[in-house]
Scaffold this motif. Structure first.
Motif, short mmCIF file in Angstrom:
data_model
loop_
_atom_site.label_atom_id
_atom_site.label_comp_id
_atom_site.label_asym_id
_atom_site.label_seq_id
_atom_site.Cartn_x
_atom_site.Cartn_y
_atom_site.Cartn_z
N GLY A 131 0.81 -1.21 0.00
CA GLY A 131 0.00 0.00 0.00
C GLY A 131 0.85 1.26 0.00
N LEU A 132 1.96 1.20 0.73
CA LEU A 132 2.83 2.37 0.82
C LEU A 132 3.50 2.69 -0.52
CD1 LEU A 132 3.81 4.47 2.84
CD2 LEU A 132 5.75 2.98 3.37
N LEU A 133 3.80 1.67 -1.32
CA LEU A 133 4.40 1.92 -2.63
C LEU A 133 3.50 2.82 -3.48
CD1 LEU A 133 5.81 -1.61 -3.63
CD2 LEU A 133 7.05 0.34 -2.68
N SER A 134 2.22 2.47 -3.54
CA SER A 134 1.29 3.27 -4.33
C SER A 134 1.04 4.65 -3.69
CB SER A 134 -0.04 2.53 -4.50
OG SER A 134 0.13 1.42 -5.35
N ALA A 135 1.02 4.70 -2.37
CA ALA A 135 0.83 5.98 -1.69
C ALA A 135 1.98 6.93 -1.98
CB ALA A 135 0.69 5.75 -0.19
N LEU A 136 3.19 6.40 -2.03
CA LEU A 136 4.36 7.24 -2.35
C LEU A 136 4.33 7.68 -3.81
CD1 LEU A 136 7.07 5.28 -0.35
CD2 LEU A 136 6.43 7.68 0.03
N GLN A 137 3.88 6.80 -4.69
CA GLN A 137 3.74 7.21 -6.09
C GLN A 137 2.70 8.32 -6.21
OE1 GLN A 137 5.26 5.70 -9.01
NE2 GLN A 137 5.29 3.50 -8.70
N TRP A 138 1.62 8.20 -5.44
CA TRP A 138 0.60 9.25 -5.42
C TRP A 138 1.22 10.58 -4.94
CZ3 TRP A 138 -1.29 12.54 -1.72
CH2 TRP A 138 -2.50 13.17 -1.99
N ALA A 139 2.01 10.52 -3.88
CA ALA A 139 2.62 11.72 -3.31
C ALA A 139 3.58 12.37 -4.31
CB ALA A 139 3.36 11.38 -2.02
N MET A 140 4.35 11.55 -5.04
CA MET A 140 5.28 12.09 -6.03
C MET A 140 4.53 12.77 -7.17
SD MET A 140 7.96 8.89 -6.15
CE MET A 140 8.78 9.48 -7.62
N TRP A 141 3.44 12.17 -7.62
CA TRP A 141 2.65 12.74 -8.70
C TRP A 141 2.00 14.06 -8.26
CZ3 TRP A 141 2.20 12.87 -13.63
CH2 TRP A 141 1.01 13.23 -14.26
#
Length: 209
Positions: A131-141
Motif C-alpha cells: 500500500g505504501l508503494l502506491s501511496a508514495l507514487q501518489w505523493a510524487m505525482w
C-alpha cells in the motif's frame, strides 16, 4: 544579494531533467524483481518426489508471482509518470528514494508471507509495504504537478484521473490490515482480489467524471 545557501539550493537541488533519477530507479526495480526468485529454491535434501517438492513450494511461487506483478505495475506507473515529469528538486528526489527503499524491501515481506502464509504479522507487513508503494507514487505525482514539474500537456482532468487511480491499491491493501489483525489473515489475503473489480469501477467512474 543572494546568499550561499540559496545559491546552493538553486544550483544543486533543482534539476532540468530526471534522467539520472529514472536510470537509478530502473536499476532498483530490476534488482528487487530479481531477488524475489531466491525463495524458489529446490531443497537440497531431495526427500520426496519432484511433484511433492513443487506442491510444497506453491506458496513461495504464488508470493513470487504476486510481488513480481506488484513491482512490475509500480515500475510501469513510475516509467509513465516520469515521461511527463520533466524537472525535479531535492524533495522529489527524497520522495523517489523513499519509494525505492520500500521497493528494495519488498522481497523480505514476500519471503515472510510465503513462509508464514495467512499469519497476521506477515500479512500486515506485506499489505503495509504494498500500500505504501502506491501511496508514495501518489505523493510524487501530486508534488510534481503542484510544483510545475509536469509537462503542460497534462491538464487538471488528466492529473486528477491519474491521482484517483493511484489510491485503489492503498485502500485495498490497508483495509486488509485490520481484517488480518482482528479477524483472520487468510481472509485478509483473499480481500486483495477486490483490487481487480475496484480498479475497473474506479476507472469507469473517473473517466465519466
Amino acid at each position: 544579494m543572494e546568499d550561499v545557501r540559496s545559491r546552493y539550493k538553486r544550483i544543486f537541488d533543482n534539476g532540468s531533467d530526471t534522467d539520472r533519477m529514472v536510470f537509478f530507479s530502473d536499476a532498483v526495480f530490476a534488482i528487487a524483481m530479481t531477488l524475489l526468485v531466491i525463495d524458489l529454491a529446490v531443497p537440497e535434501d531431495r526427500h520426496g518426489t519432484a511433484g511433492e517438492v513443487l506442491l510444497n513450494l506453491w506458496p513461495n511461487f504464488l508470493a513470487y508471482v504476486l510481488s513480481f506483478t506488484i513491482i512490475a505495475i509500480n515500475w510501469l506507473g513510475h516509467y509513465r509518470r516520469f515521461r511527463v515529469i520533466k524537472t525535479h528538486d531535492s524533495r522529489l528526489m527524497l520522495l523517489n528514494l523513499t519509494l525505492l527503499f520500500f521497493v528494495a524491501l519488498l522481497p523480505f515481506p514476500t519471503s515472510l508471507l510465503s513462509s508464514y502464509s495467512g499469519e497476521a504479522p506477515a500479512v500486515v507487513l506485506y499489505a503495509f509495504v504494498v500500500g505504501l508503494l502506491s501511496a508514495l507514487q501518489w505523493a510524487m505525482w501530486e508534488y510534481s504537478y503542484r510544483k510545475g514539474f509536469v509537462d503542460p500537456s497534462v491538464d487538471d482532468g488528466l492529473f486528477r484521473w491519474v491521482r484517483l487511480n493511484q489510491l485503489v491499491v492503498p485502500v485495498v491493501f490497508w483495509t486488509s490490515i485490520p481484517i488480518a489483525i482482528f479477524w483472520d489473515g487468510g481472509i485478509a489475503m483473499w480481500s486483495w482480489f477486490a483490487l481487480f473489480p475496484l480498479n475497473i469501477i474506479v476507472g469507469s467512474l473517473s473517466r465519466r467524471y
